[in-house]
Design a protein around this motif. Structure first.
Motif, PDB file in Angstrom:
ATOM      1  N   LYS A 173      -5.128   0.167  11.214  1.00 38.74           N
ATOM      2  CA  LYS A 173      -4.839  -1.239  11.517  1.00 38.74           C
ATOM      3  C   LYS A 173      -5.525  -2.214  10.574  1.00 38.74           C
ATOM      4  O   LYS A 173      -5.094  -3.347  10.442  1.00 38.74           O
ATOM      5  CB  LYS A 173      -5.186  -1.563  12.969  1.00 38.74           C
ATOM      6  N   ASP A 174      -6.592  -1.769   9.939  1.00 38.41           N
ATOM      7  CA  ASP A 174      -7.338  -2.676   9.059  1.00 38.41           C
ATOM      8  C   ASP A 174      -6.981  -2.539   7.583  1.00 38.41           C
ATOM      9  O   ASP A 174      -7.584  -3.192   6.735  1.00 38.41           O
ATOM     10  CB  ASP A 174      -8.838  -2.454   9.237  1.00 38.41           C
ATOM     11  N   LYS A 175      -6.010  -1.710   7.258  1.00 40.29           N
ATOM     12  CA  LYS A 175      -5.584  -1.593   5.857  1.00 40.29           C
ATOM     13  C   LYS A 175      -5.072  -2.942   5.361  1.00 40.29           C
ATOM     14  O   LYS A 175      -4.279  -3.586   6.046  1.00 40.29           O
ATOM     15  CB  LYS A 175      -4.454  -0.554   5.735  1.00 40.29           C
ATOM     16  N   PRO A 176      -5.508  -3.379   4.198  1.00 40.57           N
ATOM     17  CA  PRO A 176      -5.109  -4.716   3.696  1.00 40.57           C
ATOM     18  C   PRO A 176      -3.726  -4.677   3.047  1.00 40.57           C
ATOM     19  O   PRO A 176      -3.582  -4.918   1.867  1.00 40.57           O
ATOM     20  CB  PRO A 176      -6.201  -5.020   2.668  1.00 40.57           C
ATOM     21  N   TRP A 177      -2.727  -4.389   3.851  1.00 37.98           N
ATOM     22  CA  TRP A 177      -1.384  -4.183   3.311  1.00 37.98           C
ATOM     23  C   TRP A 177      -0.439  -5.349   3.592  1.00 37.98           C
ATOM     24  O   TRP A 177       0.766  -5.214   3.521  1.00 37.98           O
ATOM     25  CB  TRP A 177      -0.807  -2.863   3.832  1.00 37.98           C
ATOM     26  N   ARG A 178      -0.996  -6.488   3.950  1.00 40.95           N
ATOM     27  CA  ARG A 178      -0.205  -7.725   4.049  1.00 40.95           C
ATOM     28  C   ARG A 178      -0.446  -8.502   2.759  1.00 40.95           C
ATOM     29  O   ARG A 178      -1.600  -8.755   2.390  1.00 40.95           O
ATOM     30  CB  ARG A 178      -0.658  -8.529   5.257  1.00 40.95           C
ATOM     31  N   PHE A 179       0.623  -8.866   2.075  1.00 35.05           N
ATOM     32  CA  PHE A 179       0.520  -9.587   0.807  1.00 35.05           C
ATOM     33  C   PHE A 179       1.120 -10.974   0.967  1.00 35.05           C
ATOM     34  O   PHE A 179       2.163 -11.136   1.595  1.00 35.05           O
ATOM     35  CB  PHE A 179       1.273  -8.828  -0.298  1.00 35.05           C
TER      36      PHE A 179
ATOM     37  N   PRO B 274      -1.286 -17.437  -7.080  1.00 29.87           N
ATOM     38  CA  PRO B 274      -2.207 -16.327  -6.851  1.00 29.87           C
ATOM     39  C   PRO B 274      -1.833 -15.544  -5.596  1.00 29.87           C
ATOM     40  O   PRO B 274      -1.511 -16.129  -4.561  1.00 29.87           O
ATOM     41  CB  PRO B 274      -3.570 -17.010  -6.681  1.00 29.87           C
ATOM     42  N   ILE B 275      -1.869 -14.216  -5.702  1.00 33.22           N
ATOM     43  CA  ILE B 275      -1.550 -13.341  -4.583  1.00 33.22           C
ATOM     44  C   ILE B 275      -2.848 -12.882  -3.930  1.00 33.22           C
ATOM     45  O   ILE B 275      -3.825 -12.597  -4.612  1.00 33.22           O
ATOM     46  CB  ILE B 275      -0.763 -12.112  -5.079  1.00 33.22           C
ATOM     47  N   THR B 276      -2.845 -12.858  -2.600  1.00 32.18           N
ATOM     48  CA  THR B 276      -3.992 -12.309  -1.894  1.00 32.18           C
ATOM     49  C   THR B 276      -3.471 -11.312  -0.867  1.00 32.18           C
ATOM     50  O   THR B 276      -2.267 -11.194  -0.678  1.00 32.18           O
ATOM     51  CB  THR B 276      -4.835 -13.416  -1.232  1.00 32.18           C
ATOM     52  N   GLN B 277      -4.373 -10.581  -0.216  1.00 30.60           N
ATOM     53  CA  GLN B 277      -3.930  -9.631   0.794  1.00 30.60           C
ATOM     54  C   GLN B 277      -4.900  -9.605   1.967  1.00 30.60           C
ATOM     55  O   GLN B 277      -6.052 -10.025   1.844  1.00 30.60           O
ATOM     56  CB  GLN B 277      -3.741  -8.237   0.205  1.00 30.60           C
ATOM     57  N   SER B 278      -4.414  -9.142   3.105  1.00 28.77           N
ATOM     58  CA  SER B 278      -5.244  -9.093   4.316  1.00 28.77           C
ATOM     59  C   SER B 278      -4.749  -7.964   5.210  1.00 28.77           C
ATOM     60  O   SER B 278      -3.815  -7.254   4.859  1.00 28.77           O
ATOM     61  CB  SER B 278      -5.137 -10.421   5.065  1.00 28.77           C
ATOM     62  N   LYS B 279      -5.374  -7.838   6.384  1.00 29.52           N
ATOM     63  CA  LYS B 279      -4.905  -6.874   7.381  1.00 29.52           C
ATOM     64  C   LYS B 279      -3.500  -7.248   7.816  1.00 29.52           C
ATOM     65  O   LYS B 279      -3.151  -8.422   7.845  1.00 29.52           O
ATOM     66  CB  LYS B 279      -5.789  -6.923   8.627  1.00 29.52           C
TER      67      LYS B 279
ATOM     68  N   ILE C 174      10.568 -15.371  -1.137  1.00 28.50           N
ATOM     69  CA  ILE C 174       9.675 -14.567  -0.299  1.00 28.50           C
ATOM     70  C   ILE C 174       8.220 -14.912  -0.611  1.00 28.50           C
ATOM     71  O   ILE C 174       7.814 -14.896  -1.771  1.00 28.50           O
ATOM     72  CB  ILE C 174       9.942 -13.071  -0.516  1.00 28.50           C
ATOM     73  N   VAL C 175       7.446 -15.249   0.429  1.00 32.39           N
ATOM     74  CA  VAL C 175       6.040 -15.619   0.217  1.00 32.39           C
ATOM     75  C   VAL C 175       5.055 -14.734   0.983  1.00 32.39           C
ATOM     76  O   VAL C 175       3.846 -14.870   0.811  1.00 32.39           O
ATOM     77  CB  VAL C 175       5.787 -17.102   0.597  1.00 32.39           C
ATOM     78  N   GLU C 176       5.566 -13.836   1.826  1.00 33.24           N
ATOM     79  CA  GLU C 176       4.669 -12.989   2.636  1.00 33.24           C
ATOM     80  C   GLU C 176       5.368 -11.685   3.013  1.00 33.24           C
ATOM     81  O   GLU C 176       6.504 -11.710   3.491  1.00 33.24           O
ATOM     82  CB  GLU C 176       4.249 -13.754   3.893  1.00 33.24           C
ATOM     83  N   THR C 177       4.685 -10.563   2.794  1.00 30.94           N
ATOM     84  CA  THR C 177       5.259  -9.250   3.105  1.00 30.94           C
ATOM     85  C   THR C 177       4.176  -8.340   3.704  1.00 30.94           C
ATOM     86  O   THR C 177       2.982  -8.642   3.609  1.00 30.94           O
ATOM     87  CB  THR C 177       5.786  -8.543   1.833  1.00 30.94           C
ATOM     88  N   GLU C 178       4.627  -7.233   4.297  1.00 31.21           N
ATOM     89  CA  GLU C 178       3.694  -6.199   4.756  1.00 31.21           C
ATOM     90  C   GLU C 178       4.268  -4.834   4.431  1.00 31.21           C
ATOM     91  O   GLU C 178       5.457  -4.598   4.656  1.00 31.21           O
ATOM     92  CB  GLU C 178       3.465  -6.286   6.267  1.00 31.21           C
TER      93      GLU C 178
END
Length: 205
Positions: free
Chosen positions: A187-193, A171-176, A44-48
DNA sequence: TCTACGATTTACT
DNA sequence: GTAAATCGTAGAA
Protein backbone atom coordinates in the motif's frame (compact mmCIF):
# COMPACT_ATOMS: atom_id res chain seq x y z
CA UNK A 1 0.98 21.42 -43.34
CA UNK A 2 -0.30 22.88 -40.09
CA UNK A 3 2.11 21.48 -37.52
CA UNK A 4 1.01 23.53 -34.55
CA UNK A 5 -1.86 21.26 -33.58
CA UNK A 6 -0.45 18.01 -34.88
CA UNK A 7 -0.41 15.02 -32.57
CA UNK A 8 0.83 11.48 -32.81
CA UNK A 9 -1.40 8.63 -31.79
CA UNK A 10 0.13 6.24 -29.27
CA UNK A 11 0.63 2.71 -30.64
CA UNK A 12 1.01 -0.72 -29.10
CA UNK A 13 4.74 -0.26 -28.43
CA UNK A 14 4.03 2.58 -26.03
CA UNK A 15 1.73 0.44 -23.89
CA UNK A 16 3.67 -2.83 -23.93
CA UNK A 17 6.17 -1.84 -21.26
CA UNK A 18 6.25 -2.00 -17.47
CA UNK A 19 3.26 -0.22 -15.92
CA UNK A 20 5.59 2.03 -13.91
CA UNK A 21 7.11 3.39 -17.12
CA UNK A 22 3.75 3.72 -18.85
CA UNK A 23 2.20 5.45 -15.83
CA UNK A 24 4.95 8.06 -15.76
CA UNK A 25 5.02 8.64 -19.51
CA UNK A 26 1.24 8.94 -19.74
CA UNK A 27 1.51 12.22 -17.87
CA UNK A 28 1.07 15.01 -20.40
CA UNK A 29 -0.50 12.77 -23.04
CA UNK A 30 -3.90 13.66 -24.42
CA UNK A 31 -6.85 11.35 -23.78
CA UNK A 32 -9.42 11.60 -26.57
CA UNK A 33 -13.05 10.48 -26.33
CA UNK A 34 -15.21 10.85 -29.46
CA UNK A 35 -18.99 10.98 -28.97
CA UNK A 36 -21.25 11.57 -31.99
CA UNK A 37 -18.27 12.90 -33.90
CA UNK A 38 -17.42 15.40 -31.16
CA UNK A 39 -14.03 15.32 -29.49
CA UNK A 40 -13.70 15.49 -25.73
CA UNK A 41 -10.01 15.88 -24.91
CA UNK A 42 -8.04 16.16 -21.70
CA UNK A 43 -4.39 16.24 -20.74
CA UNK A 44 -3.52 13.47 -18.28
CA UNK A 45 -2.07 14.90 -15.05
CA UNK A 46 -2.32 11.99 -12.57
CA UNK A 47 -1.94 8.21 -12.87
CA UNK A 48 -1.38 5.12 -10.72
CA UNK A 49 0.41 1.90 -11.65
CA UNK A 50 -0.97 -1.53 -10.72
CA UNK A 51 1.64 -4.09 -11.27
CA UNK A 52 0.41 -7.62 -11.81
CA UNK A 53 0.50 -10.84 -9.79
CA UNK A 54 2.99 -9.63 -7.18
CA UNK A 55 1.05 -6.43 -6.29
CA UNK A 56 -1.52 -6.92 -3.51
CA UNK A 57 -3.20 -3.67 -4.57
CA UNK A 58 -3.83 -5.02 -8.06
CA UNK A 59 -7.09 -6.75 -9.01
CA UNK A 60 -4.96 -9.38 -10.74
CA UNK A 61 -2.92 -10.11 -7.61
CA UNK A 62 -1.75 -13.72 -7.54
CA UNK A 63 -2.89 -14.02 -11.18
CA UNK A 64 -6.53 -13.80 -10.13
CA UNK A 65 -8.33 -14.29 -13.43
CA UNK A 66 -12.07 -13.60 -13.44
CA UNK A 67 -14.63 -12.03 -15.73
CA UNK A 68 -13.62 -8.64 -14.41
CA UNK A 69 -9.84 -8.96 -14.61
CA UNK A 70 -9.71 -10.87 -17.89
CA UNK A 71 -8.75 -7.89 -20.09
CA UNK A 72 -5.70 -7.17 -17.91
CA UNK A 73 -4.19 -10.40 -19.24
CA UNK A 74 -4.33 -9.15 -22.81
CA UNK A 75 -1.28 -7.50 -24.38
CA UNK A 76 -0.98 -3.79 -23.50
CA UNK A 77 -3.00 -1.23 -25.42
CA UNK A 78 -6.61 -1.82 -24.42
CA UNK A 79 -8.87 -0.28 -21.80
CA UNK A 80 -9.65 -1.99 -18.49
CA UNK A 81 -12.80 -0.45 -17.06
CA UNK A 82 -14.57 -1.58 -13.91
CA UNK A 83 -17.57 -0.52 -11.85
CA UNK A 84 -17.20 0.29 -8.16
CA UNK A 85 -19.15 1.53 -5.12
CA UNK A 86 -22.35 0.80 -7.02
CA UNK A 87 -22.04 4.00 -9.04
CA UNK A 88 -18.66 4.86 -10.53
CA UNK A 89 -16.50 3.61 -13.37
CA UNK A 90 -12.69 3.62 -13.39
CA UNK A 91 -10.60 3.85 -16.55
CA UNK A 92 -7.32 1.94 -16.73
CA UNK A 93 -4.83 1.46 -19.54
CA UNK A 94 -3.61 -2.13 -19.84
CA UNK A 95 0.20 -2.26 -19.93
CA UNK A 96 2.98 -4.82 -20.50
CA UNK A 97 2.81 -8.05 -22.51
CA UNK A 98 0.11 -10.71 -22.67
CA UNK A 99 -0.31 -12.61 -19.40
CA UNK A 100 1.44 -9.85 -17.46
CA UNK A 101 -1.67 -8.32 -15.89
CA UNK A 102 -0.53 -4.74 -15.31
CA UNK A 103 -2.56 -1.56 -15.73
CA UNK A 104 -2.47 2.19 -15.18
CA UNK A 105 -5.41 3.97 -13.55
CA UNK A 106 -6.15 7.37 -15.08
CA UNK A 107 -6.89 9.49 -11.99
CA UNK A 108 -7.18 13.06 -13.27
CA UNK A 109 -7.02 15.28 -16.34
CA UNK A 110 -7.01 18.88 -17.47
CA UNK A 111 -9.97 19.62 -19.79
CA UNK A 112 -8.84 20.85 -23.23
CA UNK A 113 -11.61 20.33 -25.81
CA UNK A 114 -15.35 19.77 -25.45
CA UNK A 115 -15.37 21.38 -22.03
CA UNK A 116 -19.03 22.36 -22.27
CA UNK A 117 -20.05 18.76 -22.93
CA UNK A 118 -18.01 17.65 -19.93
CA UNK A 119 -19.72 20.27 -17.78
CA UNK A 120 -23.13 19.08 -18.97
CA UNK A 121 -22.27 15.55 -17.83
CA UNK A 122 -20.96 16.82 -14.48
CA UNK A 123 -23.34 19.53 -13.28
CA UNK A 124 -21.98 19.17 -9.75
CA UNK A 125 -18.53 20.38 -10.71
CA UNK A 126 -18.07 23.86 -9.28
CA UNK A 127 -15.30 24.87 -11.69
CA UNK A 128 -13.17 23.53 -14.54
CA UNK A 129 -10.74 22.28 -11.90
CA UNK A 130 -13.35 19.84 -10.60
CA UNK A 131 -14.43 18.36 -13.92
CA UNK A 132 -11.80 15.61 -14.15
CA UNK A 133 -9.96 15.67 -10.80
CA UNK A 134 -10.73 12.08 -9.81
CA UNK A 135 -11.06 8.73 -11.60
CA UNK A 136 -14.84 8.51 -11.17
CA UNK A 137 -15.36 12.12 -12.20
CA UNK A 138 -13.22 11.65 -15.30
CA UNK A 139 -15.31 8.69 -16.48
CA UNK A 140 -18.51 10.61 -15.77
CA UNK A 141 -17.37 13.65 -17.78
CA UNK A 142 -16.12 11.57 -20.71
CA UNK A 143 -19.07 9.14 -20.76
CA UNK A 144 -16.87 6.11 -20.17
CA UNK A 145 -18.59 2.93 -18.96
CA UNK A 146 -18.37 -0.86 -19.30
CA UNK A 147 -19.29 -0.73 -23.00
CA UNK A 148 -15.68 0.40 -23.55
CA UNK A 149 -14.10 -2.35 -21.45
CA UNK A 150 -11.44 -4.10 -23.56
CA UNK A 151 -11.50 -1.31 -26.16
CA UNK A 152 -8.44 -1.24 -28.46
CA UNK A 153 -6.84 2.15 -27.79
CA UNK A 154 -4.34 1.86 -30.63
CA UNK A 155 -6.91 1.05 -33.34
CA UNK A 156 -10.32 2.36 -32.25
CA UNK A 157 -11.85 5.76 -33.06
CA UNK A 158 -13.96 6.33 -29.94
CA UNK A 159 -11.26 6.30 -27.28
CA UNK A 160 -7.50 6.68 -27.75
CA UNK A 161 -4.40 8.62 -26.70
CA UNK A 162 -2.21 11.11 -28.49
CA UNK A 163 1.20 12.61 -27.88
CA UNK A 164 1.04 16.37 -28.43
CA UNK A 165 3.86 17.76 -30.61
CA UNK A 166 4.70 20.42 -28.09
CA UNK A 167 4.56 19.08 -24.56
CA UNK A 168 4.27 21.39 -21.63
CA UNK A 169 7.16 20.79 -19.25
CA UNK A 170 6.08 20.26 -15.67
CA UNK A 171 7.93 18.58 -12.80
CA UNK A 172 6.69 15.06 -12.03
CA UNK A 173 6.41 13.78 -8.49
CA UNK A 174 5.12 10.55 -6.99
CA UNK A 175 3.40 9.36 -3.82
CA UNK A 176 1.53 6.43 -2.29
CA UNK A 177 -1.49 5.19 -4.19
CA UNK A 178 -4.91 6.33 -2.93
CA UNK A 179 -7.37 4.16 -0.97
CA UNK A 180 -5.69 0.77 -1.07
CA UNK A 181 -5.17 0.27 2.66
CA UNK A 182 -6.01 -3.42 2.24
CA UNK A 183 -2.84 -3.95 0.16
CA UNK A 184 -0.62 -4.50 3.21
CA UNK A 185 3.07 -4.19 2.34
CA UNK A 186 2.19 -2.88 -1.14
CA UNK A 187 0.00 0.00 0.00
CA UNK A 188 2.91 2.36 0.53
CA UNK A 189 4.60 1.85 -2.85
CA UNK A 190 5.05 5.30 -4.44
CA UNK A 191 3.29 4.32 -7.64
CA UNK A 192 1.02 7.35 -8.02
CA UNK A 193 2.49 9.82 -10.51
CA UNK A 194 1.35 13.40 -10.99
CA UNK A 195 2.45 16.89 -11.95
CA UNK A 196 3.66 18.65 -8.83
CA UNK A 197 1.40 21.54 -7.87
CA UNK A 198 -0.89 21.09 -10.87
CA UNK A 199 -4.39 22.40 -10.00
CA UNK A 200 -6.17 19.59 -11.85
CA UNK A 201 -4.90 16.66 -9.74
CA UNK A 202 -7.35 14.84 -7.45
CA UNK A 203 -5.53 15.75 -4.26
CA UNK A 204 -2.61 18.06 -3.61
CA UNK A 205 0.07 16.95 -1.20
C1' DT B 1 -27.70 -18.50 -2.70
C1' DC B 2 -25.64 -15.35 0.83
C1' DT B 3 -22.48 -11.81 2.59
C1' DA B 4 -19.00 -8.27 2.73
C1' DC B 5 -16.87 -4.74 0.53
C1' DG B 6 -14.69 -1.50 -2.73
C1' DA B 7 -8.31 1.79 -7.11
C1' DT B 8 -15.14 7.11 -5.02
C1' DT B 9 -17.87 11.17 -4.64
C1' DT B 10 -20.92 14.08 -2.37
C1' DA B 11 -23.36 16.28 1.24
C1' DC B 12 -23.45 17.38 5.71
C1' DT B 13 -21.84 18.51 10.90
C1' DG C 1 -13.75 15.95 10.01
C1' DT C 2 -17.83 11.82 9.07
C1' DA C 3 -21.32 9.17 6.65
C1' DA C 4 -24.47 7.89 2.98
C1' DA C 5 -25.30 6.43 -1.62
C1' DT C 6 -25.67 1.94 -4.27
C1' DC C 7 -24.57 -2.64 -6.71
C1' DG C 8 -21.38 -5.89 -9.17
C1' DT C 9 -17.73 -8.90 -7.86
C1' DA C 10 -15.38 -12.39 -5.26
C1' DG C 11 -15.28 -15.78 -2.10
C1' DA C 12 -17.47 -18.56 1.17
C1' DA C 13 -21.42 -21.58 2.47
Amino acid sequence: MFLGGMKLRLGYDFYRRDALIVAKELLGMHLVRVIDGKRLVCRIVETEAYRGPEDKGCHAYNNRRTGRTEVMFRPGGCAYIYFIYGMYYMLNIVAAAADEPQAVLIRAGQPLEGVELMQARRPKAGSRYQLLNGPGKLCQALDIDLSLNGYDLAAGEELFLERPMEQIREPITQSKRINIDYAEEWKDKPWRFYFKGNPYVSRPD
